[in-house]
Design an enzyme around this catalytic site. Sequence first.
Site, short mmCIF file in Angstrom:
data_model
loop_
_atom_site.label_atom_id
_atom_site.label_comp_id
_atom_site.label_asym_id
_atom_site.label_seq_id
_atom_site.Cartn_x
_atom_site.Cartn_y
_atom_site.Cartn_z
N SER A 128 0.59 -25.53 -3.58
CA SER A 128 1.83 -25.99 -2.94
C SER A 128 2.51 -27.08 -3.77
O SER A 128 1.85 -27.79 -4.54
CB SER A 128 1.54 -26.55 -1.55
OG SER A 128 0.88 -25.58 -0.77
N1 SAM Z 1 -3.98 -25.53 -0.13
C1 SAM Z 1 -3.88 -24.79 -1.37
C2 SAM Z 1 -3.95 -25.67 -2.57
O1 SAM Z 1 -4.06 -26.90 -2.43
O2 SAM Z 1 -3.91 -25.12 -3.69
C3 SAM Z 1 -2.66 -23.91 -1.42
C4 SAM Z 1 -2.76 -22.79 -0.45
S1 SAM Z 1 -1.87 -21.32 -0.88
C5 SAM Z 1 -0.22 -21.81 -0.56
C6 SAM Z 1 -2.36 -20.33 0.52
C7 SAM Z 1 -3.80 -19.84 0.45
O3 SAM Z 1 -4.13 -19.30 1.72
C8 SAM Z 1 -4.02 -18.75 -0.57
O4 SAM Z 1 -5.03 -19.11 -1.45
C9 SAM Z 1 -4.42 -17.55 0.28
O5 SAM Z 1 -5.34 -16.68 -0.34
C10 SAM Z 1 -5.03 -18.24 1.49
N2 SAM Z 1 -5.10 -17.44 2.72
C11 SAM Z 1 -4.20 -16.58 3.24
N3 SAM Z 1 -4.65 -16.07 4.40
C12 SAM Z 1 -5.87 -16.64 4.62
C13 SAM Z 1 -6.85 -16.53 5.66
N4 SAM Z 1 -6.68 -15.74 6.73
N5 SAM Z 1 -7.97 -17.26 5.55
C14 SAM Z 1 -8.18 -18.08 4.50
N6 SAM Z 1 -7.30 -18.22 3.48
C15 SAM Z 1 -6.16 -17.51 3.55
#
Ligand code: SAM
Length: 214
Positions: A61
Amino acid sequence: MDYVSERKRLVDNLVSEGYLETQSVIDAMLKIPRERFVPEAMRNSAYADCPLPIGEGQTISAPHMVAIMTEKLQLGENHVVLEVGSGSGYQAAVLAEIAKHGFIYTIERVPTLVEYARNNLRFCGIRNVEIVPSDGTLGYSKKAPYDRIIVTAAAPKIPKALVSQLKEDGLLLIPVGNRFLQTLVEVRKEKGKVFEKNHGGCVFVPLIGEDGWN
Ligand code: SAM
């Protein structure tokens, strides 16, 4: 590139733009090396205030979004936190620095990102974080209830499991909306009742899972 100066410049900007104001959040963002949470080829862009690709179609993000969510979380140093969407591990590292006597459980569904985040956190010597390879729409009942829950992916609705795994007086932050635009929603639990507050527009990658998008 002098990453320490670049980090200071970015944090100073986030303060003057009004995104950052709490000293513990400022100190955490000054300490955690964002360049270590982006692919090597992107390191020189680590202190631009924008999301960056981390592989698998996912992103770390933008720093201002990390600042907004971390500020709104009102984190204490003993808090136990659940993050859904570990991605690079950067947000978890910031949370772990503030909740230094607490613990962060962070769930990621993409196996290569689980390894990526684990390596990044290990490299930075951060010990109070556990990465759980799972579907975060179901939460992580094993360590519930949580003082704080933060979801860093876009949900079509608030997953029921997350609300039920929140402590009394706890706070949940989650982007809710369609796949292209969401509202950052704060959920508070007080005396068994649930209160919601909107914090404006945001854009995240989709939360994919049993109680999320298909
Ligand atoms: N917080 C992260 C960072 O500091 O880099 C950025 C998060 S990124 C915008 C969103 C993440 O959510 C992705 O890595 C994606 O694979 C994960 N994601 C999506 N659906 C998910 C789920 N149901 N459970 C766990 N992770 C999930």
